[in-house]
Design an enzyme around this catalytic site. Structure first.
Site, mmCIF file in Angstrom:
data_model
loop_
_atom_site.group_PDB
_atom_site.id
_atom_site.type_symbol
_atom_site.label_atom_id
_atom_site.label_comp_id
_atom_site.label_asym_id
_atom_site.label_seq_id
_atom_site.Cartn_x
_atom_site.Cartn_y
_atom_site.Cartn_z
ATOM 1 N N ARG A 115 0.827 -1.040 0.041
ATOM 2 C CA ARG A 115 -0.093 -0.080 0.044
ATOM 3 C C ARG A 115 0.775 1.276 -0.038
ATOM 4 O O ARG A 115 2.090 1.144 -0.026
ATOM 5 C CB ARG A 115 -0.994 -0.103 1.201
ATOM 6 C CG ARG A 115 -0.343 0.073 2.490
ATOM 7 C CD ARG A 115 -1.107 0.005 3.610
ATOM 8 N NE ARG A 115 -0.963 1.039 4.564
ATOM 9 C CZ ARG A 115 -1.454 1.059 5.801
ATOM 10 N NH1 ARG A 115 -2.446 -0.052 6.245
ATOM 11 N NH2 ARG A 115 -1.462 2.003 6.595
ATOM 12 N N ASN A 153 -5.181 8.195 4.294
ATOM 13 C CA ASN A 153 -4.686 7.319 5.669
ATOM 14 C C ASN A 153 -3.635 7.466 5.998
ATOM 15 O O ASN A 153 -2.385 7.345 5.035
ATOM 16 C CB ASN A 153 -5.340 5.993 5.522
ATOM 17 C CG ASN A 153 -5.031 5.318 6.904
ATOM 18 O OD1 ASN A 153 -5.862 5.387 7.864
ATOM 19 N ND2 ASN A 153 -4.108 4.448 6.916
ATOM 20 N N GLU A 154 -3.207 8.348 6.875
ATOM 21 C CA GLU A 154 -1.727 8.394 7.417
ATOM 22 C C GLU A 154 -0.697 8.902 6.351
ATOM 23 O O GLU A 154 0.002 8.152 5.666
ATOM 24 C CB GLU A 154 -1.170 7.278 8.125
ATOM 25 C CG GLU A 154 -1.960 6.927 9.533
ATOM 26 C CD GLU A 154 -1.419 5.644 9.980
ATOM 27 O OE1 GLU A 154 -0.587 4.918 9.258
ATOM 28 O OE2 GLU A 154 -1.610 5.537 11.209
ATOM 29 N N GLU A 307 -7.346 5.983 15.567
ATOM 30 C CA GLU A 307 -7.004 4.524 15.642
ATOM 31 C C GLU A 307 -6.296 4.405 16.623
ATOM 32 O O GLU A 307 -5.272 5.501 17.037
ATOM 33 C CB GLU A 307 -6.063 4.545 14.130
ATOM 34 C CG GLU A 307 -6.860 3.985 13.069
ATOM 35 C CD GLU A 307 -5.616 3.754 12.035
ATOM 36 O OE1 GLU A 307 -4.703 3.245 12.581
ATOM 37 O OE2 GLU A 307 -5.924 4.076 10.645
ATOM 38 N N GLU A 355 -2.494 -7.899 6.994
ATOM 39 C CA GLU A 355 -2.650 -7.335 8.599
ATOM 40 C C GLU A 355 -3.448 -8.363 9.219
ATOM 41 O O GLU A 355 -4.093 -7.969 10.207
ATOM 42 C CB GLU A 355 -3.280 -5.847 8.385
ATOM 43 C CG GLU A 355 -2.636 -4.925 7.767
ATOM 44 C CD GLU A 355 -2.288 -3.636 8.243
ATOM 45 O OE1 GLU A 355 -1.981 -3.546 9.754
ATOM 46 O OE2 GLU A 355 -2.834 -2.378 7.970
ATOM 47 N N HIS A 358 -2.719 -8.341 13.075
ATOM 48 C CA HIS A 358 -2.912 -7.016 13.863
ATOM 49 C C HIS A 358 -4.155 -7.410 14.790
ATOM 50 O O HIS A 358 -5.378 -7.422 14.022
ATOM 51 C CB HIS A 358 -3.141 -5.834 13.028
ATOM 52 C CG HIS A 358 -1.815 -5.214 12.391
ATOM 53 N ND1 HIS A 358 -0.928 -4.770 13.165
ATOM 54 C CD2 HIS A 358 -1.235 -5.185 11.205
ATOM 55 C CE1 HIS A 358 0.171 -4.239 12.569
ATOM 56 N NE2 HIS A 358 -0.073 -4.495 11.389
HETATM 57 C C1 GAL Z 1 -2.239 2.040 11.220
HETATM 58 C C2 GAL Z 1 -2.951 2.286 9.917
HETATM 59 C C3 GAL Z 1 -3.890 1.270 9.704
HETATM 60 C C4 GAL Z 1 -3.290 -0.215 9.871
HETATM 61 C C5 GAL Z 1 -2.610 -0.285 11.578
HETATM 62 C C6 GAL Z 1 -2.144 -1.248 11.675
HETATM 63 O O1 GAL Z 1 -0.930 2.931 11.251
HETATM 64 O O2 GAL Z 1 -3.199 3.491 9.741
HETATM 65 O O3 GAL Z 1 -4.382 1.065 8.274
HETATM 66 O O4 GAL Z 1 -2.166 -0.625 8.979
HETATM 67 O O5 GAL Z 1 -1.643 0.645 11.375
HETATM 68 O O6 GAL Z 1 -1.654 -1.652 13.082
#
Ligand code: GAL
Length: 670
Positions: A115, A153-154, A307, A355, A358
């Site tokens: 990504r 996003n970020e 987040e 992910e 996660h």
């Molecule tokens: C963030 C990101 C998310 C996801 C997350 C995983 O930094 O915005 O899309 O990747 O980390 O922990």
């Protein structure tokens, strides 16, 4: 445009997270509706990674799937934070526009398959991003489920491609005006680097030896501005069709490619992502650090934790689960400091894809799990805090924070590899957090007069205006602590001549630094007051200041290490080395006592976090988090919103949100 506050639309604080239903089927969606209701989810971030679905081929949009999810969520009482999917271009995009793929400093062009495979300076990417943002806004701008727009996003990725080079040159012309001025600023008289045409200038790609520091710093500034321009284009495309607030979630890592002060001014609501990097109480301190930064970037206004890792602590090369109770404690740490809610990444843990491991609100194990039970308990807690909406925390002390100073520390050729920006910043915040204080971060050029004490742990780069601002702050009665290797260069990275730090600040500190003397890695020596130092020392002399501790080693033996200067009606302290943790905490404690800065809620033992949120109408609430392994009596009983009852003690690891007793004679805070 007048945007309605997020919490007005939600009727309370936000609770929820990233929701990626495209990974699942109808059976699971049905279960999601039920589980979200159980967990009191009222806001879901949808669409972050949906570009491939929403625009399956260039210019052809497919909205049916998104219509269905937005309608379903609306029917289930969940509002939507709708994302533009531009952080993850699909393969068709990069195949059609390979020039929009990012290029590393070594010239390697990345490929798709992950990504963030885009360059914000690439025209094809910018056009595609604007187009899809506009298409989404046109279709969903008035959707009843829509509460917030989530651009991208970020924004964190960097690029060194030819598009970036061209945009950099345009930026440099605007900043410097002429090649002569640029050559002057970058010090190109050395190493035969003189530029004779703008076309010769490149991004700071890999080269033989040190890269030019002025070029590197200007590139960081440029990149932040370029990224902000990309954000603004999407925001404006959305605003043409929608009156809902627009944000972009800012990542809060230990590095930074954006000037978050600038982003704070361009969003309707500051939102940030926080991922702890240490377990236990260190995670709580880290949450407080990022939350205080977020509120500061928001100019003190309420903001949003967009987040956080539900059950994730990144420690070195592994991912640990949180301790029982941490999901609530960490959520409250952010809410205490002004977050209008607590959101997580992501709602349901992926069963496949990048992910998979996660953590999420609904883990692989399903709802019959510790994580989901804690998520549900946290959702219930947040639902009880609706009256906090619109209030925010305030601080009497500040730590100075400047992106230019941060980027300046990343240039090649500094005198010690142990010089660091974020470490000293976190340490200063930690000492204040340990002392029970809420902390603001402040830009060194802003008015600091409202703060009793100001800490400057990492301002290697200091403009003339900032140096004068700090001098005035002390003269007018402030207490300022400046630490080693501060005020060394101006905004062009030109060294300050005639002694450090920059002249007007030196006046307030009553010292003059003549020479830097880094210590060897691992070397520890004592100061005259018994404290231990490492990493750095300086040869300085006092010019009006009193020496509070002296070096005892080598050439510096007997020379001042820590000084204090009565200047105007304030005090300028200077610490020319890195103290051991206990001595640094003690020093900050002395400073706070001198400045009269005390915790807002006195009478609590160390290890109990207490932050007050103040509403504009004078109401306030104390958020309490007990990090100790034992129960703690409260200084006085209070009404706890979490239990809707009176509490007089906090159990081990327990939390409370107390309505502060309003003294009728007390004027509402400004
Ligand atoms: C963030 C990101 C998310 C996801 C997350 C995983 O930094 O915005 O899309 O990747 O980390 O922990």
């Amino acid at each position: 445009m007048d945007v309605r506050r997020l919490t007005d639309r939600l009727g309370g604080l936000a609770f929820g997270g990233d929701y990626n239903p495209e990974q699942w089927d109808a059976e699971v969606w049905k279960q999601d509706d039920e589980l979200m209701r159980r967990a009191r989810v009222n806001l879901a971030t949808v669409g972050v990674f949906s570009w491939a679905l929403t625009e399956p081929e260039e210019g052809r949009y497919a909205f049916d799937w998104l219509d269905a999810h937005l309608d379903r969520l609306h029917a289930a009482g969940v509002a939507v934070d709708l994302a533009t999917p531009t952080a993850s271009p699909p393969p068709w995009f990069t195949l059609a526009h390979p020039d929009a793929l990012p290029v590393g400093p070594d010239g390697t062009r990345l490929t798709h398959g992950s990504r963030d495979t885009y360059c914000v300076a690439a025209p094809a990417y910018r056009l595609a991003a604007r187009r899809i943002a506009a298409a989404l806004a046109e279709r969903y701008g008035d959707h009843p489920a829509l509460a917030l727009w989530h651009v991208h996003n970020e924004y964190v990725s960097l690029c060194h491609c030819d598009h970036a080079a061209a945009a950099f040159r345009v930026w440099l012309r605007a900043r410097h005006g002429s090649l002569d001025a640029l050559n002057q600023a970058w010090g190109t008289a050395f190493w035969s680097q003189r530029y004779t045409s703008w076309e010769q200038i490149l991004p700071p790609r890999r080269s033989q030896w040190h890269r030019n520091p002025g070029q590197a710093l200007d590139y960081s500034r440029f990149w932040s501005d370029e990224t902000l321009a990309a954000y603004r284009e999407q925001r404006d495309a959305i605003r043409a069709h929608s009156d809902r607030p627009v944000t972009t979630n800012l990542m809060m890592p230990g590095y930074q490619s954006l000037d978050l002060w600038a982003f704070g001014r361009e969003v309707d609501l500051v939102s940030v992502d926080h991922y702890p990097t240490a377990p236990g109480v260190d995670a709580a301190a880290h949450a407080a650090f990022d939350a205080d930064r977020a509120r500061s970037f928001a100019g003190g206004a309420p903001w949003l934790l967009m987040e956080s890792g539900t059950n994730t602590v990144y420690v070195g090369d592994r991912v640990l689960p949180k301790e029982p109770g941490d999901i609530l404690r960490h959520s409250l740490a952010h809410i205490a400091r002004g977050s209008e809610g607590a959101l997580f990444f992501q709602w349901r843990q992926s069963k496949a894809g990048a992910e998979t491991w996660h953590s999420s609100m609904v883990p692989h194990a399903g709802p019959d799990s510790r994580t989901f039970r804690e998520v549900t308990a946290t959702g219930e807690a947040v639902a009880r805090l609706g009256e906090l909406a619109g209030s925010t925390a305030r601080a009497e002390v500040a730590v100075l924070h400047d992106s230019d100073a941060w980027w300046a520390m990343n240039v090649d050729g500094l005198p010690s590899a142990e010089l660091d920006y974020i470490g000293p910043l976190r340490r200063a915040h930690r000492a204040l957090w340990d002392a029970g204080l809420t902390v603001d971060f402040a830009h060194p050029e802003r008015d600091l007069s409202r703060y009793r004490a100001v800490l400057a742990p990492a301002l290697f780069l200091l403009t003339d205006a900032a140096a004068e601002n700090l001098r005035r702050y002390v003269a007018d009665g402030g207490t300022l602590l400046v630490q080693h290797f501060n005020g060394i260069v101006d905004e062009r990275l030109h060294a300050r001549l005639g002694g450090y730090p920059a002249a007007p600040l030196r006046e307030a500190l009553g010292i003059r630094v003549e020479e830097h003397r880094p210590l060897a890695r691992g070397e520890e020596v004592a100061l005259s007051d018994g404290s231990t130092i490492s990493s750095w020392s300086e040869s300085l002399r006092t010019e009006g200041a009193e020496a509070l501790a002296a070096y005892t080693h080598g050439l510096l033996a007997g020379r001042p290490a820590l000084t204090r200067h009565a200047f105007g009606s304030g005090h300028g302290w200077y610490l020319s080395t890195r103290l051991d943790d206990a001595s640094y905490t003690a020093l900050v404690g002395r400073l706070l006592t001198e400045a009269g800065a005390a915790p807002e809620l006195p009478g609590l033992p160390a290890g109990v976090e207490a932050v007050t949120r103040h509403a504009p109408d004078g109401r306030s609430w104390h958020v309490l988090i007990n990090h100790l392994d034992e129960a703690v009596p409260l200084p006085q009983p209070g009404h706890d919103l979490l239990t809707d009852g009176t509490v007089s003690r906090l159990p081990a690891g327990g939390c409370a949100v107390l309505r502060a007793i309003v003294n009728a004679h007390q004027a509402p805070p400004a």
